[in-house]
Design an enzyme around this catalytic site. Structure first.
Site, PDB file in Angstrom:
ATOM      1  CE1 TYR A   1      55.275  97.794 106.603  1.00  0.00           C
ATOM      2  CE2 TYR A   1      55.203  95.391 106.750  1.00  0.00           C
ATOM      3  CZ  TYR A   1      55.229  96.597 106.037  1.00  0.00           C
ATOM      4  OH  TYR A   1      55.677  96.614 104.669  1.00  0.00           O
TER       5      TYR A   1
ATOM      6  CG  ASP B   1      32.388  94.536  92.261  1.00  0.00           C
ATOM      7  OD1 ASP B   1      32.165  94.999  93.452  1.00  0.00           O
ATOM      8  OD2 ASP B   1      32.662  95.246  91.248  1.00  0.00           O
TER       9      ASP B   1
ATOM     10  CB  ALA C   1      30.873  97.633  95.745  1.00  0.00           C
TER      11      ALA C   1
ATOM     12  CE  LYS D   1      31.589 101.902  95.187  1.00  0.00           C
ATOM     13  NZ  LYS D   1      32.838 102.217  94.873  1.00  0.00           N
TER      14      LYS D   1
ATOM     15  CG  HIS E   1      33.923 110.594  83.428  1.00  0.00           C
ATOM     16  ND1 HIS E   1      35.024 109.475  82.821  1.00  0.00           N
ATOM     17  CD2 HIS E   1      33.905 110.196  84.555  1.00  0.00           C
ATOM     18  CE1 HIS E   1      35.224 108.438  83.913  1.00  0.00           C
ATOM     19  NE2 HIS E   1      34.547 109.251  84.972  1.00  0.00           N
TER      20      HIS E   1
HETATM   21  N1  F0G Z   1      32.921  97.683  91.759  1.00  0.00           N
HETATM   22  C1  F0G Z   1      31.998  98.341  91.750  1.00  0.00           C
HETATM   23  C2  F0G Z   1      30.397  97.801  91.608  1.00  0.00           C
HETATM   24  C3  F0G Z   1      31.822  99.987  92.033  1.00  0.00           C
HETATM   25  O1  F0G Z   1      30.841 100.653  92.001  1.00  0.00           O
HETATM   26  C4  F0G Z   1      33.187 100.477  92.187  1.00  0.00           C
HETATM   27  C5  F0G Z   1      33.149 101.655  92.510  1.00  0.00           C
HETATM   28  C6  F0G Z   1      34.264  99.787  92.373  1.00  0.00           C
HETATM   29  C7  F0G Z   1      34.008  98.264  92.101  1.00  0.00           C
HETATM   30  C8  F0G Z   1      35.644 100.300  92.382  1.00  0.00           C
HETATM   31  O2  F0G Z   1      35.706 100.491  93.817  1.00  0.00           O
HETATM   32  O3  F0G Z   1      36.256 103.147  93.861  1.00  0.00           O
HETATM   33  O4  F0G Z   1      36.861 101.599  95.740  1.00  0.00           O
HETATM   34  O5  F0G Z   1      38.197 101.574  93.574  1.00  0.00           O
HETATM   35  N2  F0G Z   1      32.326 102.658  92.233  1.00  0.00           N
HETATM   36  C9  F0G Z   1      32.165 104.138  92.487  1.00  0.00           C
HETATM   37  C10 F0G Z   1      31.023 104.761  91.931  1.00  0.00           C
HETATM   38  C11 F0G Z   1      33.370 104.868  92.329  1.00  0.00           C
HETATM   39  O6  F0G Z   1      30.923 105.945  91.968  1.00  0.00           O
HETATM   40  O7  F0G Z   1      29.881 104.055  91.689  1.00  0.00           O
HETATM   41  P1  F0G Z   1      36.521 101.664  94.232  1.00  0.00           P
END
Ligand code: F0G
Length: 472
Positions: free
Chosen positions: A82, A224, A226, A267, A458
């Site tokens: 944990y 951000d 990702a 990602k 959507h």
């Molecule tokens: N920031 C970016 C740039 C993203 O593309 C996404 C998610 C998120 C934050 C949120 O992250 O899904 O892990 O909660 N993009 C996906 C897409 C859903 O299909 O582009 P998450």
């Protein structure tokens, strides 16, 4: 149909996948008549299709990657304690080594990391500038009763502009906003790469300038992150002076300008679920820890199991492999070049994680209420069993005040390419499917809502085909 260009053999692995299959997952094969029935039964909404009805799934690049043998073996080392698990420390070390941030709070995905960060930093009435907010990021800023402001450069909203860094923020506009709003802007965010306009990168020069302006006005800078690795690769390829700089150094330099990041690890973490928020400053990390515990879980697991922390630690180290990124971004470019060669209107230039079709120019006789991007997504599925997603009027939703469609800047169809999943040959199939849709573009039906849910419509809406409205 174009084939792999072997004249590029001297470009290390740009022409093929730098991995081979050890385990395979059969791809569902369907016939056109079946697909017409499936999509009709799904209310003409690709989100409502079952995965077994889809042959090539380009709905998203999020959580759809194939993990490596090293990641699968890392899972077995998962420590499910944990508190204070070994897996957490392996993730923390990976974040330190790869991104350079000392403090990390795991979260179950990107939007959860946003929730923790914004509870820590954002107060009602404040403003959060971003080059272009991703939908969940925007929603989480609004959830704090603050105002998200998109400050991308104008080129970023023009699908035909070939500016190499269409993810850049408009520094002059940021300066004006912060002059006016200074004390009420707790942080500035940069989304790397910029998802909603085509996976377009932010340049190092822009990062440096945004950081300088933000800090001068007392605001923090967060990424951000990702798709940070794809952004770094595109800096290496496109920005003068970076061609010979190793990707790991480019990432360090990018992050050196920021105070932390949120991460959807689904990602560039190369995992199927997970995320984190990372900080340079310990005090901020301590403040955020309370929210992490409240919303996600204890600070050393935050909504993730130990084995998933380990797979992510391995993924973060793998993603900067030059052969991988060259093949990854090369595959996106390969599909982009094929479609461009057919004359299909696209968002230019090719981005990091997908190809974005300009639905407004593909179907110029459609009005916006005819939902051109949506119509293309249905037609592509019927034609080739390929699932993609509209980024246009349907996704944008309605203005909460007026109840009207909140028309976005562009009507797009996104072909998001999962990481390490499909071959270049699969891209040929996608291109052939879209070529056939292009040939019959004048006879495609428009779509209308037959059921429209009030929020995030959507995902669950249903539609019916409709004649294209005649526009003056
Ligand atoms: N920031 C970016 C740039 C993203 O593309 C996404 C998610 C998120 C934050 C949120 O992250 O899904 O892990 O909660 N993009 C996906 C897409 C859903 O299909 O582009 P998450």
């Amino acid at each position: 149909m174009p084939h792999v260009d072997l004249s590029r053999l001297d470009e290390p692995l740009a022409w093929a996948e730098p991995y081979r299959a050890k385990m395979v997952e059969p791809i569902p094969v369907t016939r056109r008549a079946e697909r017409e029935r499936f999509i009709a039964e799904a209310g003409y909404n690709p989100f409502r299709l079952r995965a077994e009805q889809v042959s090539i799934d380009l709905l998203t690049d999020s959580g759809t990657a194939a993990m490596s043998d090293a990641q699968w073996s890392a899972l077995m080392l998962g420590d499910e304690s944990y508190a204070g698990s070994r897996s957490f420390y392996r993730l923390r070390d990976a974040v330190r080594d790869v991104l350079g941030f000392d403090h990390v709070l795991p979260a179950h995905q990107g939007r959860a990391a946003e929730n923790v960060l914004f509870h820590t930093l954002v107060q009602p009435g404040q403003v959060v500038p971003n080059n272009m907010h991703f939908d969940t990021t925007k929603a989480h800023v609004q959830n704090r009763h603050a105002r998200p402001v998109d400050l991308g450069i104008p080129d970023g909203r023009d699908p035909q502009s070939t500016h190499p860094f269409k993810g850049n923020m408009d520094v002059a506009a940021l300066e004006v906003l912060l002059e006016e709003e200074g004390p009420t802007a707790p942080l500035v965010m940069l989304t790397v790469t910029c998802n909603n306009n085509g996976g377009q990168p932010v340049s190092m020069e822009n990062i440096r300038r945004v950081s300088e302006v933000a800090h001068r006005h007392g605001a923090l800078l967060f990424f951000d992150a990702a798709r940070f690795a794809e952004n770094a690769y595109l800096i290496q390829q496109r920005e003068p002076g970076y061609r010979d700089v190793p990707l790991s150094e480019i990432v360090h330099e990018m992050m050196s300008h920021a105070d932390g990041c949120t991460m959807s690890a689904k990602k560039d973490g190369l995992v199927n679920m997970g995320g984190f928020v990372a900080f340079r400053d310990e005090t901020l990390y301590r403040q955020a820890s309370s929210f992490a515990i409240l919303y996600e879980g204890f600070v050393t697991y935050g909504g993730m199991s130990g084995r998933d922390l380990d797979a992510l630690a391995a993924g973060l180290r793998e993603v900067l492999d030059e052969a991988y990124l060259s093949s990854r971004v090369g595959q996106v470019r390969y599909l982009w070049e094929q479609l461009d060669g057919l004359g299909i209107p696209l968002v230019a230039p090719a981005g990091g994680h997908g190809v974005y079709v300009d639905a407004a120019r593909f179907l110029p006789h459609f009005g916006r209420d005819d939902l051109p991007g949506w119509a293309l997504s249905v037609a592509l599925y019927e034609e080739a069993g390929v699932r993609a997603t509209e980024i246009g009027t349907v996704l944008a939703g309605r203005d909460p005040e007026t109840g009207e469609h909140d028309y976005p800047a562009q009507e797009l169809l996104r072909l998001a390419i999962p990481r390490r999943v499909y071959s270049f040959r699969h891209m040929d199939v996608v291109a052939e499917g879209l070529r056939r849709v292009w040939e019959r573009r004048e006879s495609l039906p428009a779509y209308r809502f037959s059921y429209e849910p009030p929020v995030l419509r959507h995902f669950t809406a249903t539609f019916e085909p409709h004649p294209v409205a005649v526009h003056p």
